[in-house]
Design a protein around this motif. Sequence first.
Motif, PDB file in Angstrom:
ATOM      1  N   VAL A  13       0.816  -1.221   0.000  1.00 24.17           N
ATOM      2  CA  VAL A  13       0.000   0.000   0.000  1.00 24.17           C
ATOM      3  C   VAL A  13       0.849   1.271   0.000  1.00 24.17           C
ATOM      4  N   VAL A  14       2.150   1.133   0.157  1.00 25.80           N
ATOM      5  CA  VAL A  14       3.033   2.295   0.227  1.00 25.80           C
ATOM      6  C   VAL A  14       3.514   2.666  -1.171  1.00 25.80           C
ATOM      7  N   ASP A  15       3.288   3.923  -1.552  1.00 30.38           N
ATOM      8  CA  ASP A  15       3.768   4.441  -2.825  1.00 30.38           C
ATOM      9  C   ASP A  15       5.192   4.950  -2.608  1.00 30.38           C
ATOM     10  N   HIS A  16       6.149   4.296  -3.269  1.00 32.07           N
ATOM     11  CA  HIS A  16       7.553   4.692  -3.104  1.00 32.07           C
ATOM     12  C   HIS A  16       8.275   4.852  -4.431  1.00 32.07           C
ATOM     13  N   GLY A  17       7.508   4.954  -5.515  1.00 35.33           N
ATOM     14  CA  GLY A  17       8.094   5.258  -6.808  1.00 35.33           C
ATOM     15  C   GLY A  17       8.794   4.099  -7.488  1.00 35.33           C
ATOM     16  N   ALA A  18       8.665   2.875  -6.930  1.00 35.54           N
ATOM     17  CA  ALA A  18       9.270   1.703  -7.556  1.00 35.54           C
ATOM     18  C   ALA A  18       8.203   0.617  -7.674  1.00 35.54           C
ATOM     19  N   SER A  19       8.536  -0.425  -8.366  1.00 40.50           N
ATOM     20  CA  SER A  19       7.593  -1.530  -8.519  1.00 40.50           C
ATOM     21  C   SER A  19       7.314  -2.183  -7.171  1.00 40.50           C
ATOM     22  N   PRO A  20       6.054  -2.598  -6.934  1.00 39.32           N
ATOM     23  CA  PRO A  20       5.735  -3.295  -5.674  1.00 39.32           C
ATOM     24  C   PRO A  20       6.637  -4.508  -5.488  1.00 39.32           C
ATOM     25  N   GLY A  21       7.088  -4.706  -4.266  1.00 37.14           N
ATOM     26  CA  GLY A  21       7.933  -5.850  -3.956  1.00 37.14           C
ATOM     27  C   GLY A  21       9.412  -5.622  -4.165  1.00 37.14           C
ATOM     28  N   GLN A  22       9.786  -4.486  -4.742  1.00 35.63           N
ATOM     29  CA  GLN A  22      11.207  -4.195  -4.962  1.00 35.63           C
ATOM     30  C   GLN A  22      11.904  -4.024  -3.615  1.00 35.63           C
ATOM     31  N   PRO A  23      13.118  -4.572  -3.467  1.00 39.43           N
ATOM     32  CA  PRO A  23      13.861  -4.384  -2.223  1.00 39.43           C
ATOM     33  C   PRO A  23      14.226  -2.908  -2.009  1.00 39.43           C
ATOM     34  N   LEU A  24      14.235  -2.496  -0.757  1.00 35.09           N
ATOM     35  CA  LEU A  24      14.676  -1.146  -0.414  1.00 35.09           C
ATOM     36  C   LEU A  24      16.188  -1.055  -0.535  1.00 35.09           C
ATOM     37  N   SER A  37      -1.617   6.802   2.931  1.00 31.43           N
ATOM     38  CA  SER A  37      -2.774   7.646   3.217  1.00 31.43           C
ATOM     39  C   SER A  37      -2.598   8.410   4.526  1.00 31.43           C
ATOM     40  N   LEU A  38      -1.645   8.000   5.376  1.00 27.34           N
ATOM     41  CA  LEU A  38      -1.423   8.636   6.669  1.00 27.34           C
ATOM     42  C   LEU A  38      -0.251   9.610   6.694  1.00 27.34           C
ATOM     43  N   PHE A  39       0.734   9.396   5.832  1.00 31.53           N
ATOM     44  CA  PHE A  39       2.020  10.072   5.998  1.00 31.53           C
ATOM     45  C   PHE A  39       2.723  10.208   4.657  1.00 31.53           C
ATOM     46  N   LYS A  40       3.435  11.321   4.495  1.00 30.44           N
ATOM     47  CA  LYS A  40       4.284  11.525   3.315  1.00 30.44           C
ATOM     48  C   LYS A  40       5.643  11.970   3.801  1.00 30.44           C
ATOM     49  N   GLY A  41       6.689  11.297   3.339  1.00 27.78           N
ATOM     50  CA  GLY A  41       8.009  11.681   3.806  1.00 27.78           C
ATOM     51  C   GLY A  41       9.125  10.919   3.129  1.00 27.78           C
ATOM     52  N   HIS A  42      10.214  10.780   3.885  1.00 22.01           N
ATOM     53  CA  HIS A  42      11.418  10.127   3.395  1.00 22.01           C
ATOM     54  C   HIS A  42      11.901   9.117   4.434  1.00 22.01           C
ATOM     55  N   LEU A  43      12.592   8.098   3.941  1.00 25.51           N
ATOM     56  CA  LEU A  43      13.146   7.039   4.778  1.00 25.51           C
ATOM     57  C   LEU A  43      14.603   6.854   4.426  1.00 25.51           C
ATOM     58  N   ARG A  64      23.379  -1.486  18.919  1.00 20.55           N
ATOM     59  CA  ARG A  64      22.385  -1.341  17.851  1.00 20.55           C
ATOM     60  C   ARG A  64      22.936  -1.862  16.527  1.00 20.55           C
ATOM     61  N   LYS A  65      22.014  -2.369  15.723  1.00 22.71           N
ATOM     62  CA  LYS A  65      22.377  -2.955  14.436  1.00 22.71           C
ATOM     63  C   LYS A  65      21.725  -2.258  13.250  1.00 22.71           C
ATOM     64  N   VAL A  66      20.697  -1.441  13.501  1.00 22.56           N
ATOM     65  CA  VAL A  66      19.961  -0.831  12.403  1.00 22.56           C
ATOM     66  C   VAL A  66      19.510   0.573  12.792  1.00 22.56           C
ATOM     67  N   ARG A  67      19.404   1.440  11.792  1.00 22.95           N
ATOM     68  CA  ARG A  67      18.873   2.784  11.991  1.00 22.95           C
ATOM     69  C   ARG A  67      17.825   3.038  10.912  1.00 22.95           C
ATOM     70  N   PHE A  68      16.592   3.262  11.347  1.00 21.53           N
ATOM     71  CA  PHE A  68      15.522   3.695  10.451  1.00 21.53           C
ATOM     72  C   PHE A  68      15.277   5.154  10.765  1.00 21.53           C
ATOM     73  N   ALA A  69      15.553   6.021   9.818  1.00 22.35           N
ATOM     74  CA  ALA A  69      15.290   7.445  10.005  1.00 22.35           C
ATOM     75  C   ALA A  69      14.134   7.829   9.090  1.00 22.35           C
ATOM     76  N   VAL A  70      13.107   8.443   9.678  1.00 22.55           N
ATOM     77  CA  VAL A  70      11.922   8.848   8.930  1.00 22.55           C
ATOM     78  C   VAL A  70      11.684  10.321   9.197  1.00 22.55           C
ATOM     79  N   GLN A  71      11.425  11.072   8.140  1.00 20.22           N
ATOM     80  CA  GLN A  71      11.111  12.488   8.275  1.00 20.22           C
ATOM     81  C   GLN A  71       9.982  12.805   7.312  1.00 20.22           C
ATOM     82  N   GLY A  72       9.006  13.540   7.787  1.00 23.71           N
ATOM     83  CA  GLY A  72       7.903  13.898   6.910  1.00 23.71           C
ATOM     84  C   GLY A  72       6.753  14.495   7.678  1.00 23.71           C
ATOM     85  N   GLN A  73       5.563  14.396   7.108  1.00 22.46           N
ATOM     86  CA  GLN A  73       4.401  15.043   7.700  1.00 22.46           C
ATOM     87  C   GLN A  73       3.182  14.131   7.586  1.00 22.46           C
TER      88      GLN A  73
END
Length: 192
Positions: A13-24, A37-43, A64-73
Amino acid sequence: WRHRPLLLRFHPVVDHGASPGQPLQLNAEQVIPFQTSLFKGHLHVLVKDCPGAPSTDYFAGKTRKVRFAVQGQFSNDYSMHALVTGEEQQRPLTNLPPKWVLSTIFGVVRKLSPGVREDVQGDQPYCLSLLAATAQVLRCDLPGQEPAFLSDMEESTHLLGQYFETRAVSSAERKKFFSYPENAAKYHFRSS
């Protein structure tokens, strides 16, 4: 795939400009734009010891092993009590410890963080906690006044008002405060 054996991808359901299922793209220099539908931003995702991991002090001296940084509105105002983060599975978990062990473990977890919601023994197991009580760093900035996205973020919650308005509240203090659902229910993530 590039980061084998690790595979991260957006929910369909997330629009990220790539084909569904594509690895990040992990450990990339650029951020990943996305919208729901809830949020628009960057990861931006950093994973320690993963192919392509950049040289960074973020993991130095930490477990720690991972960092998820999210910014948006957010698209609307949402109660901090309603927004959660965690794990949801589509199939039952296997090889779980006995029920009494799980009950003891989650009893302790709920004492430390009363906002945790879990069902690890169901057909679609989950373990969720309140987002405002979980984030390592929480910043609330006015549009156009956000810091550079890939910079080291510092806690800044004075725009939440009330408890946070008159003094700097540490990340640890904010996490403890919002771990109680009754506190989280009094605050909102604002859309503007």
